[in-house]
Design an enzyme around this catalytic site. Structure first.
Site, PDB file in Angstrom:
ATOM      1  N   ILE A 157      43.078  32.145  38.963  1.00 49.24           N
ATOM      2  CA  ILE A 157      41.667  32.456  39.215  1.00 49.24           C
ATOM      3  C   ILE A 157      40.769  31.417  38.540  1.00 49.24           C
ATOM      4  O   ILE A 157      39.807  30.929  39.141  1.00 49.24           O
ATOM      5  CB  ILE A 157      41.328  33.896  38.760  1.00 49.24           C
ATOM      6  CG1 ILE A 157      42.150  34.907  39.573  1.00 49.24           C
ATOM      7  CG2 ILE A 157      39.832  34.175  38.957  1.00 49.24           C
ATOM      8  CD1 ILE A 157      42.038  36.346  39.097  1.00 49.24           C
ATOM      9  N   ARG A 237      38.816  41.180  31.604  1.00 50.70           N
ATOM     10  CA  ARG A 237      38.958  42.556  31.133  1.00 50.70           C
ATOM     11  C   ARG A 237      37.907  42.779  30.063  1.00 50.70           C
ATOM     12  O   ARG A 237      37.666  41.893  29.226  1.00 50.70           O
ATOM     13  CB  ARG A 237      40.353  42.805  30.543  1.00 50.70           C
ATOM     14  CG  ARG A 237      41.481  42.929  31.559  1.00 50.70           C
ATOM     15  CD  ARG A 237      41.364  44.214  32.403  1.00 50.70           C
ATOM     16  NE  ARG A 237      42.474  44.390  33.334  1.00 50.70           N
ATOM     17  CZ  ARG A 237      42.486  43.939  34.589  1.00 50.70           C
ATOM     18  NH1 ARG A 237      41.450  43.278  35.073  1.00 50.70           N
ATOM     19  NH2 ARG A 237      43.530  44.174  35.373  1.00 50.70           N
ATOM     20  N   GLU A 266      35.382  51.403  30.806  1.00 53.64           N
ATOM     21  CA  GLU A 266      34.854  51.416  32.176  1.00 53.64           C
ATOM     22  C   GLU A 266      34.865  52.852  32.686  1.00 53.64           C
ATOM     23  O   GLU A 266      35.907  53.491  32.622  1.00 53.64           O
ATOM     24  CB  GLU A 266      35.721  50.534  33.092  1.00 53.64           C
ATOM     25  CG  GLU A 266      35.588  49.074  32.738  1.00 53.64           C
ATOM     26  CD  GLU A 266      36.390  48.140  33.624  1.00 53.64           C
ATOM     27  OE1 GLU A 266      37.065  48.619  34.565  1.00 53.64           O
ATOM     28  OE2 GLU A 266      36.349  46.939  33.396  1.00 53.64           O
ATOM     29  N   HIS A 285      33.470  46.411  38.256  1.00 51.04           N
ATOM     30  CA  HIS A 285      34.828  45.866  38.392  1.00 51.04           C
ATOM     31  C   HIS A 285      35.232  45.709  39.864  1.00 51.04           C
ATOM     32  O   HIS A 285      36.166  46.361  40.345  1.00 51.04           O
ATOM     33  CB  HIS A 285      35.841  46.755  37.637  1.00 51.04           C
ATOM     34  CG  HIS A 285      37.115  46.016  37.283  1.00 51.04           C
ATOM     35  ND1 HIS A 285      37.900  46.348  36.209  1.00 51.04           N
ATOM     36  CD2 HIS A 285      37.740  44.976  37.872  1.00 51.04           C
ATOM     37  CE1 HIS A 285      38.950  45.542  36.152  1.00 51.04           C
ATOM     38  NE2 HIS A 285      38.874  44.708  37.166  1.00 51.04           N
TER      39      HIS A 285
HETATM   40  C1  GLV Z   1      41.709  43.435  38.706  1.00 48.80           C
HETATM   41  O1  GLV Z   1      40.994  43.368  37.752  1.00 48.80           O
HETATM   42  C2  GLV Z   1      43.085  43.033  38.736  1.00 48.80           C
HETATM   43  O2  GLV Z   1      43.694  42.818  37.678  1.00 48.80           O
HETATM   44  O3  GLV Z   1      43.611  42.954  39.857  1.00 48.80           O
HETATM   45  C1  GLV Z   2      45.539  35.375  38.835  1.00 52.31           C
HETATM   46  O1  GLV Z   2      45.877  35.240  39.995  1.00 52.31           O
HETATM   47  C2  GLV Z   2      45.677  34.467  37.693  1.00 52.31           C
HETATM   48  O2  GLV Z   2      46.810  34.195  37.297  1.00 52.31           O
HETATM   49  O3  GLV Z   2      44.641  33.995  37.179  1.00 52.31           O
END
Ligand code: GLV
Ligand code: GLV
Length: 328
Positions: A157, A237, A266, A285
């Site tokens: 990400i 998180r 949350e 979220h």
């Molecule tokens: C969302 O926060 C996930 O971990 O998929």
């Molecule tokens: C999620 O897909 C991550 O590894 O950042």
């Protein structure tokens, strides 16, 4: 006899249908997660559990669920599951990485832009009837274009966020456990120790998993290193940020704003003072919440669960060490 599966919330049908082909499936249909007692009761006799990040899956649950073979988490993160406890008991744990990467990066960037240009605040302003005329000093925000972005955690990400930043001609710093020289070359990223990243960035975006090492990674001290004009974005998180320290930093003007897709807990308590601040944007979220991605997550979570039930190695096995245990 078909294996039994408990699904802790209604998911896109595509996933449930995959499960129904091979298992007796019970779905918790309520809006809120199953209460602890219900979760323990419903999992006591199952072979497979499809869990969400709102379910605490711990040793107590695993000890009661004597037949449990696989826990498929409908998320990329799995901090809600006691992984070592699962491994010790020979239970496979799976997640849904990859499919939500781009969708989650879109949201992180949307939050960054919304925070920079005060989008949510400005919308509220118009609806409240406060907009009287075009104004030279009205709702001035900060430029995204050309600014320095600090990415903390260069996983999938984080990488996808960096890709987006390039289109805005941002200078991108990253801090990660491991240097990624390929990403540096591909995207023109610059590795920086956390301190330097915090000192030099106009936007800091968090993309680390929640672990003992990342809990309150952003605290009074680290917030103190940030620019007074900087904006913090958290889509990882909630507990990665010490919210009390964040509130203090925002009120004292140590940083300029925050965009949060996650909180601790949350949802936040309604008397959480962060909710009173105009320079904070808070979302419920929704990082992976697009129609297409949630459908793909359901399909993948279901396939992981089915593979585990059949005694195969699921594609997205989190605790690979469990395989040794299962072979013994
Ligand atoms: C969302 O926060 C996930 O971990 O998929
Ligand atoms: C999620 O897909 C991550 O590894 O950042």
């Amino acid at each position: 006899m078909q294996p039994k599966v408990f699904v802790t919330r209604a998911l896109p049908e595509e996933g449930l249908n995959i499960l129904r082909e091979v298992a007796e499936v019970k779905v918790w249909e309520e809006e809120l997660p199953p209460p602890r007692e219900v979760l323990l009761q419903e999992t006591a006799a199952v072979d497979g559990l499809l869990s969400l990040l709102t379910d605490r899956v711990d040793a107590e649950l695993m000890d009661r669920a004597r037949n449990l073979k696989v826990i498929s988490n409908y998320a990329v993160g799995f901090d809600n599951i006691d992984i070592p406890a699962a491994t010790r008991r020979g239970i496979m744990v799976t997640n849904t990485p990859g499919v939500l990467t781009e969708t989650s990066a879109d949201l992180a960037f949307a939050l960054l832009m919304a925070s920079a240009r005060r989008i949510v605040e400005a919308d509220k302003f118009v609806r409240a009837g406060k907009w009287k005329t075009w104004g030279p000093m009205l709702m001035l925000g900060r430029d995204v274009y050309g600014a320095t972005l600090g990415i903390v955690g260069l996983g999938r990400i984080g990488y996808a966020v960096a890709k987006r930043a390039r289109g805005f001609d941002m200078r991108v710093l990253y801090y990660s456990r491991n240097r990624n020289e390929q990403a540096e070359r591909e995207l023109g990223l610059e590795y920086a120790e956390l301190d330097r990243l915090l000192k030099e960035s106009d936007f800091v975006s968090l993309h680390v998993p929640l672990t003992a090492n990342t809990r309150h990674l952003i605290n009074k001290e680290t917030l103190g290193l940030m620019k007074k004009t900087a904006i913090l974005i958290n889509t990882s998180r909630g507990p990665v940020v010490d919210e009390k320290a964040l509130y203090e930093a925002l009120v004292n003007g140590d940083i300029a704003g925050a965009g949060l897709d996650v909180t601790d807990p949350e949802p936040p308590e309604m008397d959480n003072p962060l909710l009173q601040l105009d320079n904070v944007t808070i979302l419920p979220h929704i990082g992976s919440a697009s129609v297409a991605t949630r459908t793909r997550m359901a399909t993948i979570a279901a396939r992981n669960l089915v593979a585990g039930l059949k005694g195969e190695v699921p594609e997205h096995l989190v605790n690979k060490e469990v395989l040794e245990k299962l072979q013994k």
